[in-house]
Design a protein around this motif. Structure first.
Motif, PDB file in Angstrom:
ATOM      1  N   PRO A 194     101.214  88.094 -15.661  1.00 53.70           N
ATOM      2  CA  PRO A 194     100.905  87.574 -17.610  1.00 53.70           C
ATOM      3  C   PRO A 194     100.180  85.888 -17.731  1.00 53.70           C
ATOM      4  O   PRO A 194     100.366  86.356 -18.850  1.00 53.70           O
ATOM      5  CB  PRO A 194     102.333  87.996 -17.448  1.00 53.70           C
ATOM      6  N   GLY A 195     100.033  85.246 -16.640  1.00 52.75           N
ATOM      7  CA  GLY A 195      99.661  84.220 -17.028  1.00 52.75           C
ATOM      8  C   GLY A 195     100.714  83.834 -17.654  1.00 52.75           C
ATOM      9  O   GLY A 195     102.043  84.002 -17.485  1.00 52.75           O
ATOM     10  N   VAL A 196     100.484  82.539 -17.972  1.00 55.42           N
ATOM     11  CA  VAL A 196     101.792  81.379 -18.210  1.00 55.42           C
ATOM     12  C   VAL A 196     102.056  81.611 -19.683  1.00 55.42           C
ATOM     13  O   VAL A 196     101.784  81.989 -20.203  1.00 55.42           O
ATOM     14  CB  VAL A 196     101.138  79.874 -18.472  1.00 55.42           C
ATOM     15  N   VAL A 197     103.724  82.138 -19.943  1.00 54.76           N
ATOM     16  CA  VAL A 197     104.041  82.212 -21.120  1.00 54.76           C
ATOM     17  C   VAL A 197     105.554  81.345 -21.541  1.00 54.76           C
ATOM     18  O   VAL A 197     106.230  81.034 -20.323  1.00 54.76           O
ATOM     19  CB  VAL A 197     104.763  83.580 -21.190  1.00 54.76           C
ATOM     20  N   ARG A 198     105.842  81.194 -22.542  1.00 54.75           N
ATOM     21  CA  ARG A 198     106.884  80.511 -22.716  1.00 54.75           C
ATOM     22  C   ARG A 198     108.654  81.331 -21.458  1.00 54.75           C
ATOM     23  O   ARG A 198     108.511  82.508 -22.607  1.00 54.75           O
ATOM     24  CB  ARG A 198     107.419  80.247 -24.351  1.00 54.75           C
ATOM     25  N   PRO A 211     107.107  73.559 -24.775  1.00 54.85           N
ATOM     26  CA  PRO A 211     106.314  75.194 -24.015  1.00 54.85           C
ATOM     27  C   PRO A 211     105.770  75.155 -25.148  1.00 54.85           C
ATOM     28  O   PRO A 211     104.909  77.347 -24.939  1.00 54.85           O
ATOM     29  CB  PRO A 211     108.169  75.920 -24.407  1.00 54.85           C
ATOM     30  N   MET A 212     105.947  74.873 -25.977  1.00 52.78           N
ATOM     31  CA  MET A 212     104.869  75.851 -27.815  1.00 52.78           C
ATOM     32  C   MET A 212     103.266  75.591 -26.771  1.00 52.78           C
ATOM     33  O   MET A 212     102.480  76.509 -28.120  1.00 52.78           O
ATOM     34  CB  MET A 212     105.336  75.324 -29.341  1.00 52.78           C
ATOM     35  N   GLN A 213     102.798  75.021 -26.643  1.00 47.42           N
ATOM     36  CA  GLN A 213     101.899  75.060 -26.395  1.00 47.42           C
ATOM     37  C   GLN A 213     101.476  76.240 -25.105  1.00 47.42           C
ATOM     38  O   GLN A 213      99.791  76.842 -25.182  1.00 47.42           O
ATOM     39  CB  GLN A 213     101.613  74.222 -25.039  1.00 47.42           C
ATOM     40  N   ALA A 216     104.194  83.711 -26.475  1.00 51.26           N
ATOM     41  CA  ALA A 216     105.535  84.162 -26.448  1.00 51.26           C
ATOM     42  C   ALA A 216     104.974  85.120 -25.639  1.00 51.26           C
ATOM     43  O   ALA A 216     103.770  85.977 -25.196  1.00 51.26           O
ATOM     44  CB  ALA A 216     105.993  84.255 -27.755  1.00 51.26           C
ATOM     45  N   PRO A 217     106.042  85.699 -24.589  1.00 49.95           N
ATOM     46  CA  PRO A 217     106.070  86.472 -23.750  1.00 49.95           C
ATOM     47  C   PRO A 217     105.502  88.020 -24.494  1.00 49.95           C
ATOM     48  O   PRO A 217     105.214  88.628 -24.410  1.00 49.95           O
ATOM     49  CB  PRO A 217     107.753  86.865 -23.393  1.00 49.95           C
ATOM     50  N   ALA A 242      96.832  90.325 -18.028  1.00 55.25           N
ATOM     51  CA  ALA A 242      97.425  89.547 -19.156  1.00 55.25           C
ATOM     52  C   ALA A 242      96.784  88.852 -20.117  1.00 55.25           C
ATOM     53  O   ALA A 242      96.363  89.410 -21.358  1.00 55.25           O
ATOM     54  CB  ALA A 242      98.772  90.112 -19.166  1.00 55.25           C
ATOM     55  N   GLN A 243      96.074  87.897 -19.906  1.00 49.90           N
ATOM     56  CA  GLN A 243      95.746  86.845 -19.987  1.00 49.90           C
ATOM     57  C   GLN A 243      93.893  86.561 -19.623  1.00 49.90           C
ATOM     58  O   GLN A 243      93.728  86.645 -18.585  1.00 49.90           O
ATOM     59  CB  GLN A 243      96.516  85.657 -20.504  1.00 49.90           C
ATOM     60  N   PRO A 244      93.455  85.902 -20.578  1.00 50.41           N
ATOM     61  CA  PRO A 244      92.321  85.501 -20.085  1.00 50.41           C
ATOM     62  C   PRO A 244      92.705  84.651 -18.741  1.00 50.41           C
ATOM     63  O   PRO A 244      92.774  84.115 -19.069  1.00 50.41           O
ATOM     64  CB  PRO A 244      91.156  84.635 -20.941  1.00 50.41           C
TER      65      PRO A 244
END
Length: 246
Positions: A194-198, A211-213, A216-217, A242-244
């Motif tokens: 999923p990559g890095v998410v909050r 965390p706002m950088q 969102a999941p 899930a993310q580039p």
């Protein structure tokens, strides 16, 4: 036939780690897509807000099935599968979203008991739950298993210790199971990075980080829905980003 806007209609989907983060986001999105979602986390009462949110939105009534991945034994997972079998008769999808690691540490300093806990939650528990549920998955017409991977499960990074080792192992488990089920052509088995998410785990590991950088999941649920639904037919043994990648 699945409706265009409800690709998971009439499917029973078990989501682990459904309390928060990616697990909650996947559970909510699957319910919106028409699935009967079985919510799993350690404490069933903590899942009440997720259950209530799904019901309030008018989605199919979910179910709650507590599992403690740190303490559960093989017999406990068989009991879980029996409950699912008695209630639904089959399992159309299994989304492994639970994750745990208490800290980042050098291998020199990694506590042995914590190492075992991290491996159990992130690798052994997904294995035992999947194994117990295989007969239910085979009873479904189009079953799918989705493991949640991580970038450190593809390229090891310093200080990620047992979590990285577990995610490397999870990738191996996915590939082995995908090969074993490929001949029958029935159960699809894949993983998603999923990559890095909050989420709470990220905030715990990086308390000084804004965390706002991070997204969102909810921004990474699309590949989960795709693999769990009819759009995922023919996809097996794949690791999906899930993310580039940076």
């Amino acid at each position: 036939m699945e409706q265009q806007n409800q690709p998971l209609q009439d499917r029973v989907i078990l989501v682990t780690g459904a309390l928060e983060g990616i697990g909650r986001a996947v559970a909510m999105a699957a319910a919106e897509a028409g699935a009967t979602v079985v919510l799993s986390a350690i404490d069933e009462h903590e899942l009440d807000p997720v259950y209530d949110a799904i019901e309030a939105a008018g989605h199919p009534q979910p179910a709650i099935l507590p599992i403690d991945p740190e303490a559960a034994t093989a017999d406990d997972y068989i009991a879980v599968a029996n409950i699912l079998g008695d209630t639904f008769g089959r399992l159309d999808g299994l989304a492994h979203c639970a994750a745990f690691t208490p800290y980042l540490s050098r291998i020199d300093d990694y506590d042995a008991e914590d190492w075992e806990r991290v491996l159990k939650v992130n690798l052994t528990a997904p294995f035992m739950l999947t194994q117990a549920c295989l007969p239910l998955l085979r009873a479904a017409p189009d079953p799918s298993v989705v493991f949640t991977s991580d970038r450190v499960g593809q390229t090891g990074k310093a200080y990620w210790g047992a979590f990285a080792a577990a995610k490397f192992g999870l990738e191996g488990l996915m590939q082995v199971l995908a090969e074993e089920t490929s001949e029958a052509g029935q159960i699809r088995v894949n993983s998603i990075d999923p990559g890095v998410v909050r989420c709470t785990m990220r905030a715990t590991l990086y308390p000084g980080e804004d965390p706002m950088q991070h997204p969102a999941p909810e921004s990474v649920v699309e590949p989960y829905l795709r693999l769990l639904g009819p759009a995922g037919r023919g996809i097996n043994g794949q690791r999906i980003q899930a993310q580039p990648t940076a």
